[in-house]
Design a protein around this motif. Structure first.
Motif, PDB file in Angstrom:
ATOM      1  N   GLN A  91      38.418  29.184  40.196  1.00  0.00           N
ATOM      2  CA  GLN A  91      39.336  29.728  40.947  1.00  0.00           C
ATOM      3  C   GLN A  91      39.610  31.312  40.580  1.00  0.00           C
ATOM      4  OE1 GLN A  91      42.989  27.575  40.944  1.00  0.00           O
ATOM      5  NE2 GLN A  91      42.216  25.870  42.303  1.00  0.00           N
ATOM      6  N   LEU A  92      39.511  31.407  39.351  1.00  0.00           N
ATOM      7  CA  LEU A  92      39.844  32.879  38.921  1.00  0.00           C
ATOM      8  C   LEU A  92      38.829  33.821  39.317  1.00  0.00           C
ATOM      9  CD1 LEU A  92      42.260  33.413  37.021  1.00  0.00           C
ATOM     10  CD2 LEU A  92      41.089  33.477  35.022  1.00  0.00           C
ATOM     11  N   TYR A 122      37.942  28.424  27.098  1.00  0.00           N
ATOM     12  CA  TYR A 122      39.098  29.071  27.720  1.00  0.00           C
ATOM     13  C   TYR A 122      38.578  30.311  28.346  1.00  0.00           C
ATOM     14  CZ  TYR A 122      43.432  32.154  28.364  1.00  0.00           C
ATOM     15  OH  TYR A 122      44.075  32.796  28.592  1.00  0.00           O
ATOM     16  N   CYS A 123      38.756  30.860  29.471  1.00  0.00           N
ATOM     17  CA  CYS A 123      38.279  32.068  30.115  1.00  0.00           C
ATOM     18  C   CYS A 123      39.335  32.939  31.014  1.00  0.00           C
ATOM     19  CB  CYS A 123      37.029  31.718  30.915  1.00  0.00           C
ATOM     20  SG  CYS A 123      36.351  33.054  31.966  1.00  0.00           S
ATOM     21  N   ASP A 124      39.794  33.860  30.473  1.00  0.00           N
ATOM     22  CA  ASP A 124      40.654  34.734  31.368  1.00  0.00           C
ATOM     23  C   ASP A 124      40.182  35.682  32.183  1.00  0.00           C
ATOM     24  OD1 ASP A 124      40.282  36.728  29.609  1.00  0.00           O
ATOM     25  OD2 ASP A 124      42.080  36.463  28.456  1.00  0.00           O
ATOM     26  N   LEU A 139      38.626  35.177  42.777  1.00  0.00           N
ATOM     27  CA  LEU A 139      39.800  36.170  43.108  1.00  0.00           C
ATOM     28  C   LEU A 139      38.798  37.561  43.334  1.00  0.00           C
ATOM     29  CD1 LEU A 139      42.472  35.918  40.545  1.00  0.00           C
ATOM     30  CD2 LEU A 139      42.722  35.609  43.041  1.00  0.00           C
ATOM     31  N   LYS A 159      39.327  25.520  37.173  1.00  0.00           N
ATOM     32  CA  LYS A 159      40.253  26.419  37.232  1.00  0.00           C
ATOM     33  C   LYS A 159      39.794  27.951  36.842  1.00  0.00           C
ATOM     34  CE  LYS A 159      41.714  24.850  32.676  1.00  0.00           C
ATOM     35  NZ  LYS A 159      42.688  24.513  31.714  1.00  0.00           N
ATOM     36  N   TYR A 160      38.771  28.076  36.107  1.00  0.00           N
ATOM     37  CA  TYR A 160      38.115  29.263  36.093  1.00  0.00           C
ATOM     38  C   TYR A 160      37.327  29.906  37.135  1.00  0.00           C
ATOM     39  CZ  TYR A 160      39.455  27.791  31.309  1.00  0.00           C
ATOM     40  OH  TYR A 160      40.117  27.418  30.209  1.00  0.00           O
TER      41      TYR A 160
END
Ligand SMILES: Nc1ncnc2c1ncn2[C@@H]1O[C@H](COP(=O)(O)OP(=O)(O)OP(=O)(O)O)[C@@H](O)[C@H]1O
Ligand SMILES: [Mg+2]
Lengths: 380, 260
Positions: free
Chosen positions: A98-99, A64-66, A102, A95-96
């Motif tokens: 894509q983050l 997981y990586c926010d 940003l 998905k990370y």
């Protein structure tokens, strides 16, 4: 691997050095606000020992990586660029990625900490310019307010008498108790303090002379003005200041209503009516304070009253009243002007209130001094 | 898309909820669920109580009656430590922005990190800068709220709400006052976060274009009956709702006064 790794949390950083000087860092587990400090410290410790030829992150075990986690990669990129080595991220989940995308690669460029150093020549120059602008603003305001006031008085139907009434109640009626108390206490204290030395000369009765003259000429108007300034000058500034912040003053202007006529004139009129009245009451209560002292010292009230009547004249009384009219203009004018000068933001209202009270007191005492000199030369 | 709705995990559950200011009842006995990872939109006419519902959902006001359960905890009943535990999982941006006027944009965003994490100062700065970048405000770090425009304040407030990467984000009219491009970028950001990080969004908004782009489900409140008048997918409601008022809302039509 390290002591500051959170025990309960799933996070691990390990690395492999290749003979060519490049380092592969394996990140494992969760990258979020709980683990970022661990990862960051591990990474900086590693890079402190030696600067690699190339830094590669292997991210295949990141679960997981926010966005807080992503900051690790941004920081690493910044370090790589500062020290001129290659940098790469591999196996990061789509998905990370894509983050991460940003953020522009040069986010980490220093936020220009804007601290303009002023030289000691610029500073006083700028201050005097500000002072000049301030004086100009005050004079403009006095002009505008005077014109608006005169026009309103020439055409009394245009005045918002309802506002005058409401303000009169707030400024005058509601202040009655504190004005009475403060002046009573001042009268009491002055009489008591002067009774002690005067008694030595056998002239205790002259306490009445001293009290009535100092009250009528100075203390009554001054104490009343200072209390009202603290109560109402600040309230005017806060009320108009809040309206300014909420763009209500702008709204008045665009509706074609002059804020000075609409907001300031009723407050000045109310103050002009109420502050002299309060001063009269203040004088009365100061004398009552003196009466209490005299009675305790064994004088009959009649003797005290006779002494007062013979010591004071109408001129003393009216002179003090005349000053209180000026004080009224100062209090309302300064309060409203500071309110209208309010900048944006909630702290600005606080600043205006403070400066309304401070400037009000300074001007009141300054004018009191000027009147003192003036009355002396006029023989009043 | 609606097929597997029943399997999804409920993250917020509002049960028999009534909201009132004093004797003035705003919302009368409504119930709804929000699922984990979805973008849930609250709609309704101006003044119907959307902000009121939002503020009750985050535990700011106690409901007149009913329960609001976030991840199994009743936010209306818990206190102190437990309540802070729940509050740490959520981020809120208010309709007016509610930035702290004495702090710069960057400091506003760093504040929750200072209070709730042990992240070092230079990393906090970097993270706060990143948050500002994703709301398109790179370069405004050192500005005070009084030096920002209305739309910029909205976006800083959004960045502050996202500071701790919370599980649930409550946004009250995030795109009001933004230009269409910025507004569309914000929509993409919301979708990106919901899809990749499974963040749950509860959003109050009027922007129809935005609603069609982002909303998984909407509820629509009505001022007169003080209840939910429609629930579901916005496209579906626009075309199939039996309530003419709901169709008007989605088609952006004025209320038709029928003479008969
Ligand atoms: N703090 C409060 N005290 C008393 N009444 C309130 C308060 N806040 C809101 N109200 C009332 O509750 C009703 C709903 O207000 P709310 O702010 O929830 O509306 P809204 O749906 O968010 O409207 P908008 O779309 O204009 O933001 C309004 O009638 C308002 O007057
Ligand atoms: Mg609202």
């Amino acid at each position: 691997m390290s002591a500051n790794k959170p025990v309960s949390v799933n996070a691990e950083l390990s690395y492999q050095k290749a003979p060519d000087g490049s380092i592969v860092v394996f990140l494992k587990g969760i990258l979020n606000s709980d683990t970022i400090t661990y990862f960051y410290k591990e990474l900086t410790n590693l890079l402190k020992i030696e600067i690699p030829r190339k830094l590669t992150f292997n991210c295949k075990d990141i679960t997981y990586c926010d966005t807080i986690g992503v900051s690790l990669f941004i920081k690493a990129a910044e370090l790589a660029r500062q020290n001129n080595y290659g940098y790469e991220i591999t196996n990061l989940d789509k998905k990370y990625t894509q983050l991460l995308n940003l953020f522009h690669p040069d986010t980490q460029e220093a936020v220009g900490e804007v601290t303009i150093k002023e030289t000691f020549i610029e500073r006083p120059g700028e201050d005097s310019l500000i002072l000049l602008a301030d004086i100009k603003e005050n004079i403009t305001f006095i002009g505008q307010a005077t014109i608006a006031l005169l026009l309103s008085l020439l055409n009394p139907r245009k005045v918002r008498w309802k506002d005058v009434l409401v303000t009169s109640e707030k400024v005058g009626v509601n202040a009655f108790g504190i004005i009475a108390l403060v002046n009573f206490l001042v009268g009491l204290v002055i009489s008591f303090q002067s009774a002690i030395p005067l008694e030595k000369y056998g002239g205790t009765i002259f306490v009445a002379d001293l009290l009535v003259l100092s009250t009528f000429r100075e203390l009554g108007p001054l104490m009343t003005a200072i209390v009202v300034n603290g109560r109402s000058g600040s309230a005017f500034a806060a009320e108009i200041g809040t309206m300014k912040v909420n763009e209500e003053v702008d709204a008045l202007t665009t509706m074609g209503l002059d804020p000075i006529k609409f907001l300031v004139v009723p407050k000045i009129i109310a103050s002009l009516i109420m502050i002299p009245i309060l001063t009269v009451f203040g004088n009365l209560f100061a004398l009552i304070g003196g009466l209490v002292v005299m009675i305790t010292l064994g004088f009959p009230p009649v003797a005290y009253l006779n002494e007062i009547v013979s010591a004071a004249s109408y001129v003393d009384f009216l002179g003090g009243l005349f000053k209180s009219v000026f004080f009224a203009v100062i209090i309302a004018g300064v309060g409203c002007l500071e309110g209208l000068k309010t900048q944006k933001g909630p702290a600005a209202v606080g600043d205006s209130t403070t400066s309304a009270v401070v400037r009000g007191i300074i001007l009141i005492i300054l004018f009191d001094g000027i009147f003192g000199v003036l009355f002396y030369y006029l023989g009043i | 898309m609606e097929d597997k709705m029943e399997d999804r995990e409920v993250i917020i559950s509002v049960k028999n909820f009534t909201a009132a200011y004093g004797a003035n009842v705003i919302i009368d006995n409504i119930s709804f669920d929000v699922y984990k990872g979805e973008i849930f939109v609250i709609l309704g006419g101006s003044g119907c109580g959307k902000s009121t519902v939002l503020k009750h959902m985050i535990g700011l006001y106690p409901p007149a009656s009913g329960q609001i359960i976030i991840e199994g905890e009743d936010i209306t009943a818990v206190e102190d430590e437990k309540k802070i535990g729940i509050l740490k999982k959520i981020g809120v941006s208010y309709q007016s922005g509610a930035l702290f006027g004495s702090m710069t944009a960057l400091e506003n965003i760093m504040l929750p990190m200072e209070e709730f994490t042990n992240i070092t100062t230079d990393m906090r700065k970097l993270i706060a800068k990143m948050k500002l970048e994703i709301v398109g405000l790179k370069g405004s770090e050192n500005k005070l709220p009084s030096e920002l425009s209305g739309g910029m304040i909205k976006r800083v407030a959004l960045a502050r709400a996202m500071a701790l990467d919370p599980e649930i984000l409550f946004l009250d009219e995030p795109s009001a006052g933004l230009d269409p491009i910025t507004s569309a970028e914000l929509d993409q950001l919301i979708i990106n976060l919901a899809k990749n990080l499974h963040i749950t969004f509860v959003i109050v908004t009027h922007e129809l274009a935005s609603i069609y782009t982002i909303a998984d489900r909407v509820i629509m409140l009505d001022k007169k009956v003080k209840k939910i008048v429609a629930t579901g997918n916005p496209q579906y409601l626009r075309d199939n709702s039996k309530d003419p008022w709901v169709r008007q809302f989605f088609n952006r039509e004025a209320e038709v006064q029928t003479a008969n």
